[in-house]
Write an enzyme that holds these catalytic residues in place. Sequence first.
Site, short mmCIF file in Angstrom:
data_model
loop_
_atom_site.label_atom_id
_atom_site.label_comp_id
_atom_site.label_asym_id
_atom_site.label_seq_id
_atom_site.Cartn_x
_atom_site.Cartn_y
_atom_site.Cartn_z
N SER A 156 0.79 -1.23 0.00
CA SER A 156 0.00 0.00 0.00
C SER A 156 0.82 1.29 0.00
CB SER A 156 -0.97 0.00 1.19
OG SER A 156 -2.00 -0.94 0.97
N ALA B 102 6.57 -0.95 3.60
CA ALA B 102 5.51 -1.28 4.55
C ALA B 102 6.05 -1.70 5.91
CB ALA B 102 4.64 -2.41 3.99
N ASN C 238 7.83 -7.53 11.51
CA ASN C 238 6.88 -6.44 11.28
C ASN C 238 5.56 -6.77 11.98
OD1 ASN C 238 6.09 -8.52 9.47
ND2 ASN C 238 5.02 -7.01 8.23
N CYS D 29 2.58 -7.87 11.25
CA CYS D 29 1.82 -9.12 10.97
C CYS D 29 2.67 -10.37 11.00
CB CYS D 29 1.12 -8.99 9.64
SG CYS D 29 -0.21 -7.80 9.69
N GLU E 57 5.16 -11.59 9.14
CA GLU E 57 5.69 -12.29 7.98
C GLU E 57 7.07 -11.80 7.56
OE1 GLU E 57 3.95 -8.65 6.09
OE2 GLU E 57 3.48 -9.96 7.77
N THR F 297 -2.84 -9.23 2.31
CA THR F 297 -3.17 -8.43 1.12
C THR F 297 -4.57 -7.87 1.24
OG1 THR F 297 -3.98 -10.38 -0.08
CG2 THR F 297 -1.64 -9.82 -0.35
N GLY F 298 -4.94 -7.45 2.44
CA GLY F 298 -6.30 -7.00 2.70
C GLY F 298 -6.89 -6.09 1.64
N THR F 299 -6.39 -4.85 1.54
CA THR F 299 -6.95 -3.91 0.56
C THR F 299 -6.47 -4.22 -0.85
OG1 THR F 299 -5.18 -2.36 1.14
CG2 THR F 299 -7.31 -2.02 2.17
#
Length: 746
Positions: free
Chosen positions: A79, A94, A276, A278, A280, A425-427
Amino acid sequence: MKVLNGLSLTQNAIKVLEKRYLKKNEEGKIVETPHELFKRVARSVAAADPHYGKTEAEVNATESSFYEMMTSLDFLPNSPTLMNAGRRLGQLSACFVLPVDDSMESIFDAVKNAAIIHKSGGGTGFSFSRLRPNGDVVGSTKGVSSGPISFMTVFDTATEAVKQGGTRRGANMGLLRVDHPDIINFVTCKDENTKLNNFNISVGLTEEFMNAMAEDRQYDLLNPRAHKVTQRLKAKEVFGLIVTHAWKNGEPGIVFLDRVNESNPTPHIGSIESTNPCGEQPLLPFESCNLGSINLATHITHDGKAQVDWQKLKDTAWKAVHFLDNVIDVNKYPLKKIEEMTKANRKIGLGVMGWADILIQMNIPYNSGRAVELAEEVMGFIQAEGKKASSALAEERGVFENYEGSIYDGKLRVRNATVTTIAPTGTLSIISGCSSGIEPLFAVSYVRTVMEGTKLIEVNPHFEKVAKERGFWNRELMEKIAEKGTIKDFNEIPDDVKAVFVTAHDITPEEHIVMQAAFQKYVDNAVSKTVNFTHEATPKDVEDVYLLAYKLGCKGVTVYRDGSREEQVLTTGKSKEKPQAADTSHTQKIIPRKRPEMIKGSTRLMKTGCGHLYITINEDDKGHLFELFTSMGKAGGCASSQAEAIGRLISLALRSNIDPDEVVNQLKGISCHQPSWADGGRILSCSDAIARAIEKYNASGRKGNGNGHKDSLDIMLIGACPECGGTVEHESGCAVCHNCGFTKCG
């Protein structure tokens, strides 16, 4: 699906782009089209090529290639790259990890640096394992340390302040080694849902700890300052505590620290201590990483039987590696140290989305052996081609600076210390119109709320196609499915269709882990995935999954038991006296307290979409909330009368000794068609405004200010999006609203 000059976007994708990504002017008006966004990003990222001797024609070709890759929705970067490339801010990464050393200077440097990163749109990870434990001696003052958790609240407060003005929510990962003396307090630090809401927390499990647990023995807790054993704990008991809390509310997650460092590509530079937000992306202190995801749903051929389009997947992987390596050069880093560390290792993270979609198109059940085999084939292929692309860049541009002494030294010349990551990869998946990451479908059909409160039934396009081809499509059935999300209990749907269109809760936790492990085999960094449990799952079920993840080679695990956080919100965290059992031998009535002649309170102005709402809250002589009145700035009307009615009912509840927090829980998050912005937050309705006014009044009484600590995240914890009121799904180690694109992790 809406086609804009060849760019196919769903209505939801357009809404998310308009809300979060497209450029706006000072008045908040959108001044950019989706095409212009992708053109802006492609041009900005391709601008790195002249530094490596490329001609203008070659640069133009690269720009066109990047533009085509994004507009075809074959690949999208993370994003911040979409938001900031080619714009003044220019911060494209990110993920960041910042060091926190055992000194006041280092701690507050980290707070300051985190604030700068959050302002730029990034998320931060910290290890607090170097901080001396609570009660330990402070040499300079001869006082005692307050320990890591007290300092985490400082980071949390700073994040809360910064995120109000940003385009993405500030998100943090807090990690503590399992052998830190404060580990028990860390595991339980989020028992109260008003604390550390801007943190995900994970426990760093060591091989020594896992061995101690397997052997049912004690292990050492080590003071990081004195490097001495302070205590010994039974490993199984600590593990049980971690499991129980994860079962309760999904936290803490776990990270297998020694396993992470086994694949650390530059051990000579330092050890990896955190990830980070989340989980990953394990990173060294001051490292950042830029991520991107290939949309697998567009990499399939339909000539006869659906198959993976391996040539197209290879081409996209090569272009994506080129793109992500360029991002490192054109990025405007928030700190000089981060720029130096990032360019020295040049880590990138190429992952995938649309995994559930490609399985459906190939008629393969997610929870099948064939799906696991295909996962290894696909990710193994992307990993191999990604390394080849990085090696080709190394021949053209040179290896990364810290190459000598790395795990590649003398074996393979590569441009990037890491190449692959499976990120949330939400959005991005909403923009691409595909399933998220490597997650199964979150629902076959669901309700989406649009303007004016209108509710639309969204149906998975693959399912809609199959349902019409097989003759069981009808609107009433889709509405019933939307109520449940899953199709497993519908007899009118053929069994072979049910097998393919499985959702997250149709799949066992063990099957989630097996899929995560299949991808992890061919990923340099780590895999972001949520293991979903039903509400009825037990702590033993969570324990079994953790041990399976360890056995199968995963680097970490995030779990979420359905409905667990709803229970957490209804618990204040402070132990209260249990109410006496009701006497059912005769009917009891609650008699509200009578109003005294004199009463004190205050009036607060709340800006709502219906106008200014003046909310007066009064308390009794003991300081307990007693009554609430409302007055609408716009005289008369339905909104005014409803607000007055709500006030009367709240007053009745308060005078009947109902806990004000329970009143807030009922009202907060209710949305109407005219939300408004005020004090850096969104007021969803008059009901929501009244709830927030009660919170602010309580906070003012307790802390001397009217800000309190609860925020819109509380709504998210009970399953409703704080921005649109839609359903929040827990996936890929994060929480995402598929209605409006809101995500806890930004």
